[in-house]
Design an enzyme around this catalytic site. Structure first.
Site, mmCIF file in Angstrom:
data_model
loop_
_atom_site.group_PDB
_atom_site.id
_atom_site.type_symbol
_atom_site.label_atom_id
_atom_site.label_comp_id
_atom_site.label_asym_id
_atom_site.label_seq_id
_atom_site.Cartn_x
_atom_site.Cartn_y
_atom_site.Cartn_z
ATOM 1 N N GLU A 110 24.673 0.270 -12.812
ATOM 2 C CA GLU A 110 26.118 0.341 -13.104
ATOM 3 C C GLU A 110 26.882 -0.797 -12.449
ATOM 4 O O GLU A 110 27.945 -0.596 -11.873
ATOM 5 C CB GLU A 110 26.658 1.695 -12.623
ATOM 6 N N CYS A 156 32.162 12.305 -12.249
ATOM 7 C CA CYS A 156 33.243 11.664 -11.513
ATOM 8 C C CYS A 156 34.377 11.215 -12.421
ATOM 9 O O CYS A 156 35.545 11.217 -12.013
ATOM 10 C CB CYS A 156 32.699 10.476 -10.718
#
Length: 648
Positions: free
Chosen positions: A315, A411
């Protein structure tokens, strides 16, 4: 230090048609839906167990921990989102839910102030023993942010007491003293949270602790590599083997870093903390480093949609100009961090170019992260989707062609909710006797000196902004942003147009208010749809164009244009035209050609394909994926005409 302020949420009322709908969506759809998700009440969604973990830690129930080791943050961000809504609107039901959550959190806290349900429910796990992966400080940061927001919204002390007790323990635990841990968080976030806590409590120890974490990061022997060398250490995440310190921005001291590296969310949270500490300590070296990294992101590592993080593996940022469209990561949380960073830098430098980028992230990637009904979400935000290629157990597994009901690591959904709910904090900034209008949102607000301000606009659908100020007291200047894309920008003060260019400074038009009690200002500009091309070093976009209108990037969807979108060629010799659909969304219509042929062979020497002239439709990127699932593309092939074509 100059007197810098914002307008608190209880002093601003959003009346904007576009944004009021989103605030309603957060209050009546997103937060209730997310409450169900964190309570495992959505059958078709992955289980969360985050509330259940707190119940077990508080000895209300028996059971085992479930979920990622940072699952607590889903609860904290939900609470923060509720806080921002309660600061603006009365909602007794949400407040009652939040009060119960606060009580639960307080009951789960250890006697010495420690709070992390993963560690509490894993007694064999030693506190702070794996800062590389453990997320204890990251979770603490989100607890602190939620506590500050809830205290400011309601005046209730319980959650703030929980946060300060934990922060006090952290200050005792980490530092350069004997018996203290000389480390820093693997996932930055607590730095900016501690600054918020210092602001609201007046306790300078929290600011000093935030500065300590920044000063230690990347200095001397890398803390995380040293952790790996300890006897008995084992990775909780297999992908962290052969650990690269750039992943956590710990490869160099933060003041020496010049490029955006590693995990994109960690990076922008770190940079936000750097700016916050720099602002309050007048540390110019820290601020310059953050500004240099910002320039690297925006100039070489950011997508047209304001998203960041080009690699689906870890990521993370990769290298300059590496911006693939179909397999990028572009996590929603990363764009939220970029938005927050831009707002901070704009406030400090009084430079509207930072707001231009923040607005780009907000109107595109952040809003694209949630469906128009508020009940499904994107974690990853690609700029091109072919649904059939988004296969599990492949390099494309992270890309989803449709929004998801929830995530095992969730998240992004509560992060989007808390960001939209806090919109009012972004609209204005104040410095001494100047009020800066950053975001064009219809609202009424009472400034700290008692000045009343009202803004009316239908931006970005229309580009007229009316500003009325009354009961002007200490405010002497109104600075209105001039977006970089604005054409024919005009300022009418009362009934007279003023030559705004003479007052233009760093992207703001400065209007003097000396000696007046009331003032009426009208701003108009043009922002027609335009074709955009990427730097030639962005290989993924070579020979392609995208469409942008004001702050909004557009995309083509299969449901309007058929498939494959890879066969579409845009004729840029014809200007794109905008139309307002029945739902109020402005669509863009453009001319082009579709390449077709009769051959079914995978490869062929036959060049008998034809180019069919066709009209196409593009929709704002944030709207994509809300109708029939199908292909989507932001960048489309450009029909190339040689410069001398047609001259003979």
């Amino acid at each position: 230090m100059q007197n810098r302020q914002t307008v608190s949420l209880d002093k601003i009322h959003i009346t904007d048609e576009f944004w009021s709908r989103y605030l309603d969506l957060v209050q009546y759809e997103m937060l209730p839906y997310q409450w169900k998700a964190i309570n495992d009440e959505i059958p078709e969604a992955p289980p969360s167990h985050s509330i259940e973990n707190f119940r077990i830690a508080a000895h209300e129930k028996e059971g085992a921990y479930y979920g990622a080791l940072f699952q607590d943050t889903d609860v904290y961000k939900w609470l923060e989102g509720v806080s921002y809504i309660l600061a603006q609107r009365c909602d007794s039901f949400l407040e009652q839910q939040a009060d119960k959550v606060v009580e639960l959190i307080a009951q789960a806290q250890c006697d010495d102030g420690y709070l992390d349900t993963y560690v509490i429910l894993h007694p064999e796990y030693e506190r702070w023993s794996n800062l590389m992966e453990g997320h204890e400080l990251y979770c603490a940061g989100h607890l602190i942010e939620a506590a500050v927001a809830y205290y400011c919204a309601t005046g209730k002390h319980m959650i703030l007491t929980v946060a300060t007790r934990f922060a006090d323990l952290i200050c005792q635990t980490f530092g350069d003293g004997d018996g203290q841990i000389h480390g820093y968080p693997g996932h930055p976030e607590i730095e900016l949270a501690l600054v918020k806590l210092a602001d609201v409590t007046g306790n300078g120890a929290y600011l000093r602790q935030a500065k300590y974490f920044l000063d230690r990061r990347g200095s001397g022997k890398n803390w995380f590599l040293a952790e790996e060398e300890r006897p008995g250490f084992h990775h909780q995440f297999p992908e962290f083997a052969d650990y690269d310190p750039r992943y956590s921005q710990s490869h160099l001291p933060v003041r020496e870093q010049k490029t955006a590296e590693g995990h994109a969310v960690r990076a922008v949270y770190l940079y936000c903390g750097m700016v916050d500490v720099a602002e309050r300590t007048q540390d110019e070296t820290l601020l310059r480093a953050a500004g240099t990294i910002w320039d690297n992101i925006v100039g070489r590592r950011m997508y047209l949609t304001g998203s960041i993080g080009s690699s689906g593996v870890l990521e993370r940022f990769t290298c300059d100009y590496d911006l693939p469209n179909e397999r990028n990561y572009s996590e929603s949380c990363a764009s939220i961090g970029l938005l927050q960073l831009g707002i901070r830098l704009a406030r400090l430098y009084k430079d509207a170019s930072y707001i231009d980028v923040a607005e780009l992230a907000l109107y595109n990637t952040v809003l694209a992260g949630v469906a128009l009904d508020g009940k499904s979400f994107f974690y990853v935000n690609p700029l091109e989707v072919v649904p059939e290629t988004c296969m599990s157990h492949t390099s494309m597994a992270h890309v989803k062609p449709v929004r998801q009901k929830w995530f095992g690591v969730a998240c992004c959904p509560p992060n989007i909710a808390r960001t939209i709910a806090s919109l009012g904090l972004f609209v204005y900034s104040l410095e001494d006797a100047t009020v800066f209008l950053n975001f064009f949102v219809s609202n009424t607000a009472d400034l700290p000196d008692g000045t009343h301000i009202e803004v009316k606009t239908d931006y970005p659908r229309e580009n007229t902004i009316e500003v009325m100020m009354s009961e002007i007291k200490e405010i002497r200047t109104l600075a209105i942003r001039v977006p970089h894309f604005a054409r024919n920008y005009r300022v009418i003060l009362g009934s007279q147009e003023i030559p705004y260019a003479k007052t233009l400074h760093r992207g703001y038009c400065h209007i003097a208010l000396d000696g007046v009690q009331t003032v009426s200002i009208r701003i108009t500009f043009e922002a027609p749809p335009v074709f955009v091309r990427a730097n030639s070093r962005v290989a993924a976009d070579a020979g392609k164009v995208a469409i942008k209108r004001g702050p909004q990037v557009y995309c083509a969807e299969e449901t309007d244009n058929g498939k494959p979108l890879s066969a579409v060629y845009v004729d840029t010799s014809h200007r794109p035209e905008e139309q307002r659909a029945e739902n109020g969304v402005v669509t863009v219509h453009f001319s082009g050609y579709r390449r077709t042929g009769n051959s079914t062979a995978l490869y062929s020497t036959d060049d008998s394909f034809i180019m069919e002239k066709t009209e196409f439709v593009a929709v704002p990127y944030y709207c994509w994926g809300n109708r029939t699932p199908g292909e989507m593309a932001v960048w489309l092939k450009e029909l190339i005409r040689l410069p001398d074509e047609g001259k003979k």
